[in-house]
Design a protein around this motif. Structure first.
Motif, mmCIF file in Angstrom:
data_model
loop_
_atom_site.group_PDB
_atom_site.id
_atom_site.type_symbol
_atom_site.label_atom_id
_atom_site.label_comp_id
_atom_site.label_asym_id
_atom_site.label_seq_id
_atom_site.Cartn_x
_atom_site.Cartn_y
_atom_site.Cartn_z
ATOM 1 N N PRO A 1 3.548 -11.629 -6.309
ATOM 2 C CA PRO A 1 3.739 -11.093 -5.464
ATOM 3 C C PRO A 1 3.472 -9.342 -6.535
ATOM 4 O O PRO A 1 2.772 -8.025 -6.058
ATOM 5 C CB PRO A 1 4.901 -10.668 -5.054
ATOM 6 N N ALA A 2 3.850 -9.083 -7.724
ATOM 7 C CA ALA A 2 3.883 -8.204 -8.634
ATOM 8 C C ALA A 2 2.529 -7.818 -8.624
ATOM 9 O O ALA A 2 1.671 -6.869 -9.047
ATOM 10 C CB ALA A 2 4.531 -8.511 -9.686
ATOM 11 N N HIS A 3 1.189 -8.607 -8.508
ATOM 12 C CA HIS A 3 -0.567 -8.601 -8.787
ATOM 13 C C HIS A 3 -0.947 -8.430 -7.940
ATOM 14 O O HIS A 3 -2.336 -8.435 -7.875
ATOM 15 C CB HIS A 3 -0.591 -9.996 -10.126
ATOM 16 N N LEU A 4 -0.775 -8.982 -6.644
ATOM 17 C CA LEU A 4 -1.374 -8.425 -5.166
ATOM 18 C C LEU A 4 -2.201 -7.518 -5.385
ATOM 19 O O LEU A 4 -3.769 -7.608 -5.057
ATOM 20 C CB LEU A 4 -0.252 -9.315 -4.362
ATOM 21 N N VAL A 5 -1.293 -6.048 -5.371
ATOM 22 C CA VAL A 5 -2.521 -5.353 -4.990
ATOM 23 C C VAL A 5 -3.425 -4.645 -6.351
ATOM 24 O O VAL A 5 -4.462 -4.507 -5.715
ATOM 25 C CB VAL A 5 -1.261 -3.818 -5.084
ATOM 26 N N ASP A 6 -3.284 -5.264 -7.374
ATOM 27 C CA ASP A 6 -4.076 -4.846 -8.322
ATOM 28 C C ASP A 6 -5.142 -5.803 -7.582
ATOM 29 O O ASP A 6 -6.368 -5.208 -7.986
ATOM 30 C CB ASP A 6 -3.890 -5.316 -9.688
ATOM 31 N N ILE A 7 -5.080 -7.199 -7.851
ATOM 32 C CA ILE A 7 -5.482 -7.945 -7.432
ATOM 33 C C ILE A 7 -6.520 -7.855 -6.637
ATOM 34 O O ILE A 7 -7.831 -7.371 -6.541
ATOM 35 C CB ILE A 7 -5.819 -9.525 -7.509
ATOM 36 N N PHE A 8 -6.401 -7.694 -5.640
ATOM 37 C CA PHE A 8 -6.833 -6.751 -4.115
ATOM 38 C C PHE A 8 -7.890 -5.875 -4.367
ATOM 39 O O PHE A 8 -9.009 -5.208 -3.954
ATOM 40 C CB PHE A 8 -5.700 -6.367 -3.036
ATOM 41 N N TYR A 9 -7.687 -4.910 -4.861
ATOM 42 C CA TYR A 9 -8.660 -4.051 -5.252
ATOM 43 C C TYR A 9 -9.667 -3.736 -6.444
ATOM 44 O O TYR A 9 -10.023 -2.688 -6.919
ATOM 45 C CB TYR A 9 -7.355 -3.011 -6.016
ATOM 46 N N ALA A 10 -9.068 -4.899 -6.908
ATOM 47 C CA ALA A 10 -10.113 -5.329 -8.354
ATOM 48 C C ALA A 10 -11.728 -5.709 -6.831
ATOM 49 O O ALA A 10 -12.600 -6.214 -8.088
ATOM 50 C CB ALA A 10 -9.580 -6.628 -8.594
ATOM 51 N N ILE A 11 -11.564 -5.475 -5.290
ATOM 52 C CA ILE A 11 -12.777 -6.679 -4.580
ATOM 53 C C ILE A 11 -12.969 -5.411 -4.835
ATOM 54 O O ILE A 11 -13.196 -4.459 -4.142
ATOM 55 C CB ILE A 11 -12.079 -6.647 -3.351
ATOM 56 N N ALA A 12 -14.706 -5.148 -5.491
ATOM 57 C CA ALA A 12 -15.363 -4.354 -5.660
ATOM 58 C C ALA A 12 -16.099 -3.777 -4.547
ATOM 59 O O ALA A 12 -16.417 -2.726 -4.221
ATOM 60 C CB ALA A 12 -16.957 -4.959 -6.673
ATOM 61 N N ASP A 13 -16.506 -4.428 -3.527
ATOM 62 C CA ASP A 13 -17.460 -4.220 -2.418
ATOM 63 C C ASP A 13 -15.850 -3.994 -1.108
ATOM 64 O O ASP A 13 -15.472 -4.679 -0.305
ATOM 65 C CB ASP A 13 -17.909 -5.564 -1.470
ATOM 66 N N THR A 14 -16.115 -2.955 -0.831
ATOM 67 C CA THR A 14 -15.124 -2.128 -0.145
ATOM 68 C C THR A 14 -15.180 -2.634 1.325
ATOM 69 O O THR A 14 -14.017 -2.992 1.551
ATOM 70 C CB THR A 14 -15.406 -0.589 -0.161
ATOM 71 N N ALA A 15 -16.547 -2.924 2.192
ATOM 72 C CA ALA A 15 -15.632 -3.698 2.957
ATOM 73 C C ALA A 15 -16.083 -4.911 2.584
ATOM 74 O O ALA A 15 -15.133 -5.330 3.876
ATOM 75 C CB ALA A 15 -18.288 -3.538 4.068
ATOM 76 N N MET A 16 -16.103 -5.752 1.751
ATOM 77 C CA MET A 16 -15.340 -6.873 1.425
ATOM 78 C C MET A 16 -13.851 -6.988 1.488
ATOM 79 O O MET A 16 -12.931 -7.326 2.266
ATOM 80 C CB MET A 16 -15.592 -7.126 1.101
ATOM 81 N N ALA A 17 -13.358 -6.126 1.106
ATOM 82 C CA ALA A 17 -12.216 -5.532 1.315
ATOM 83 C C ALA A 17 -11.551 -5.394 2.776
ATOM 84 O O ALA A 17 -10.140 -5.807 3.358
ATOM 85 C CB ALA A 17 -11.756 -4.147 -0.570
ATOM 86 N N ALA A 18 -12.106 -4.658 2.850
ATOM 87 C CA ALA A 18 -11.198 -4.358 4.419
ATOM 88 C C ALA A 18 -11.515 -5.085 4.892
ATOM 89 O O ALA A 18 -9.947 -5.666 6.380
ATOM 90 C CB ALA A 18 -12.082 -3.270 5.100
ATOM 91 N N ASP A 19 -11.816 -6.402 5.101
ATOM 92 C CA ASP A 19 -12.072 -7.395 5.693
ATOM 93 C C ASP A 19 -11.314 -8.274 5.322
ATOM 94 O O ASP A 19 -10.848 -9.439 6.489
ATOM 95 C CB ASP A 19 -13.817 -8.092 5.373
ATOM 96 N N VAL A 20 -10.801 -9.125 3.762
ATOM 97 C CA VAL A 20 -10.100 -9.228 3.355
ATOM 98 C C VAL A 20 -8.223 -8.575 4.071
ATOM 99 O O VAL A 20 -7.697 -8.896 4.518
ATOM 100 C CB VAL A 20 -9.876 -9.910 2.128
ATOM 101 N N PHE A 21 -8.368 -7.440 3.977
ATOM 102 C CA PHE A 21 -6.948 -6.828 4.606
ATOM 103 C C PHE A 21 -6.847 -7.066 5.487
ATOM 104 O O PHE A 21 -5.588 -7.778 6.107
ATOM 105 C CB PHE A 21 -7.587 -5.151 4.242
ATOM 106 N N SER A 22 -7.740 -6.902 6.499
ATOM 107 C CA SER A 22 -7.460 -7.378 8.047
ATOM 108 C C SER A 22 -6.833 -8.766 8.497
ATOM 109 O O SER A 22 -6.630 -9.347 9.529
ATOM 110 C CB SER A 22 -8.971 -7.097 8.613
ATOM 111 N N GLN A 23 -7.417 -9.669 7.587
ATOM 112 C CA GLN A 23 -7.418 -11.496 7.388
ATOM 113 C C GLN A 23 -5.544 -11.744 6.382
ATOM 114 O O GLN A 23 -5.242 -12.709 6.616
ATOM 115 C CB GLN A 23 -7.827 -12.430 6.646
ATOM 116 N N LEU A 24 -4.820 -10.701 5.840
ATOM 117 C CA LEU A 24 -3.863 -10.627 5.187
ATOM 118 C C LEU A 24 -2.441 -11.119 6.436
ATOM 119 O O LEU A 24 -2.376 -10.810 7.022
ATOM 120 C CB LEU A 24 -3.488 -9.563 4.322
ATOM 121 N N PRO A 25 -2.216 -11.897 5.894
ATOM 122 C CA PRO A 25 -0.126 -12.150 6.053
ATOM 123 C C PRO A 25 -0.250 -10.828 6.599
ATOM 124 O O PRO A 25 -0.095 -9.661 5.864
ATOM 125 C CB PRO A 25 0.520 -12.828 5.813
#
Length: 462
Positions: free
Chosen positions: A59-83
């Motif tokens: 959990p402590a690494h989650l946010v930093d790794i999430f924002y390592a996704i370079a493509d913002t549109a892809m990050a949005a898609d991942v964000f929508s599918q997170l629990p």
């Protein structure tokens, strides 16, 4: 990089091994601060798989790794599918500016759901950081009930005036490649009212100079903004639609609900029904607090507890029979257990049928008659077996008659009761899923015990 799931018995194990290696590799790259390599790896993983991988990271690494996704549109898609709990963590640990950059790329309907769950102050701050177009879309969706067609629709919809030609329609589609889905082409009149629909197949097969209104279907399956989401899901399922348009009171086209939104609704409704049938609620899945979970379950278990006390009182009323024929107590578990199982089966069928629209309140009489036959058949089968068993083990014809007739009556009665209660709840405008929890089981227990001892009193003449 996409984790392919094979249709073999070992597929699940293979998937888990691949996922575990991905989790370990991603976390190792993060620990080494190899950001370029980390970004490259994340970009190759399918958003659905990446959301699953993030769920297994510390959990402590989650946010930093999430924002390592370079493509913002892809990050949005991942964000929508997170629990939900991980989405909440990302939102809680992110600056509003950073979060807004991702949310700009989330679909309007999903964004409205996410922002609608935030505290009012945080919601206003986040809305202020979004672009004007996103703000308008979200605010327009937030005015609708979350469980209505307006609450689950997307305003990112493609439509054309009915006066255009087929060739002009195709050119318009080509110039709007960012539209979410164009399986159907919705056509409007000069006032923006929904006038008809054309499928892509019709569009491609028609002559280029043909006016769209000449080939469109004017009988459009549509819903209004205040239509319940369950009704929408039933329509899409019944007519096998890929999307359904949403109109307001003036028949103006305001949005569209796609089949993937409907799948989410069906999953949500099914989960809700299952939890209610078990005597709990979806709130339990969103908390780790033992006290909150206990508080959610307490009222339902209290109803079952009171019902159990009532059944105990019935047994106490007939304790003289138990004293005379002690062996009757030994058969109580099987007599009650079989009736309870039949009740849960019948109630589940009734509740699910009502939820999906396969069964209507008007079908009460045919359904009751069908369950009566089922109960009689099952009760007769197990009644004969139990009667023979009681006679052979205890050398008592009277005991065999008591347990055989009881299980026949209890299983038949349980099947009837388990169908009637959901139907009654539905007619009273109460969620029928509630009936399958403590109400059905408690009623079956009380009536089952009463039936057992009444038959025993009659057979033994006590």
């Amino acid at each position: 990089m996409q984790i392919n799931i094979e249709s073999k018995p070992a597929a699940s194990a293979t998937y888990d091994r691949k996922k575990k290696r991905l989790v370990e590799t991603i976390d190792r790259l993060y620990a080494r601060n190899a950001r370029a390599s980390l970004q490259k790896m994340l970009s190759k993983i399918h958003p659905a798989d990446l959301a699953s991988v993030l769920d297994d990271l510390p959990p402590a690494h989650l946010v930093d790794i999430f924002y390592a996704i370079a493509d913002t549109a892809m990050a949005a898609d991942v964000f929508s599918q997170l629990p939900p709990d991980l989405r909440e963590q990302v939102m809680r640990e992110s600056s509003l500016e950073r979060l807004a950059g991702v949310l700009e790329h989330v679909r309007p309907d999903e964004l409205a759901d996410l922002i609608g769950e935030l505290p009012e102050e945080q919601r206003e701050q986040l809305l202020a950081l979004l672009g004007r177009e996103s703000q308008d879309e979200v605010e327009s969706l937030l005015q609708y009930d979350p469980d209505s067609a307006g609450g689950i629709m997307t305003t990112d919809i493609f439509s054309l005036p009915q006066t255009l030609s087929v060739e002009e329609g195709i050119e318009n589609i080509r110039s709007h490649e960012d539209v979410e889905m164009v399986f159907y082409l919705y056509l409007t009149d000069e006032a923006g009212r929904l006038a008809g629909v054309v499928s892509l197949r019709q569009l491609l097969l028609a002559r280029p100079d043909t006016p769209l209104h000449k080939i469109m279907n004017r009988r459009v399956m549509k819903v209004s903004t205040d239509t319940d989401q369950t009704t929408v899901a039933m329509l899409v399922d019944k007519y096998r639609l890929l999307a359904i348009p949403v109109v307001n009171d003036d028949n103006l086209l305001v949005g569209m609900i796609t089949v993937d939104d409907v799948i989410d609704v069906l999953e949500e409704e099914t989960t809700r029904d299952m939890l209610k049938m078990a005597g709990t609620s979806e709130s339990e899945t969103l908390t780790q607090s033992s006290f909150k979970i206990a508080r959610i379950r307490l009222p339902w278990l209290l109803a079952a507890f009171v019902g159990g006390l009532a059944a105990t009182a019935v047994i106490g009323r007939y304790e003289a029979i138990l004293a005379e024929v002690l062996v009757l107590g030994a058969f109580l578990p099987v007599v009650m257990g079989m009736a309870g199982n039949v009740g849960v089966q019948s109630a589940t069928v009734a509740v699910r049928g009502l939820a999906t629209g396969a069964i209507d309140v008007r079908d009460t009489v045919p359904l009751v008659l069908k369950e009566l036959r089922v109960g009689l058949l099952l009760g007769s089968f197990y009644g004969v077996i139990l009667a023979v068993y009681g006679y052979l083990i205890h050398d008592s014809i009277a005991l065999g008659e008591v347990v055989g007739l009881t299980i026949l009556g209890n299983m038949t009665g349980a099947a009837l009761l388990a169908v009637l209660l959901p139907m009654i709840f539905q007619r009273l405008k109460v969620d029928p899923a509630v009936a399958t929890g403590p109400f059905v089981t408690t009623a079956i227990d009380i009536l089952g015990v009463l039936n057992y001892f009444v038959i025993a009193s009659w057979i033994y003449q006590l």
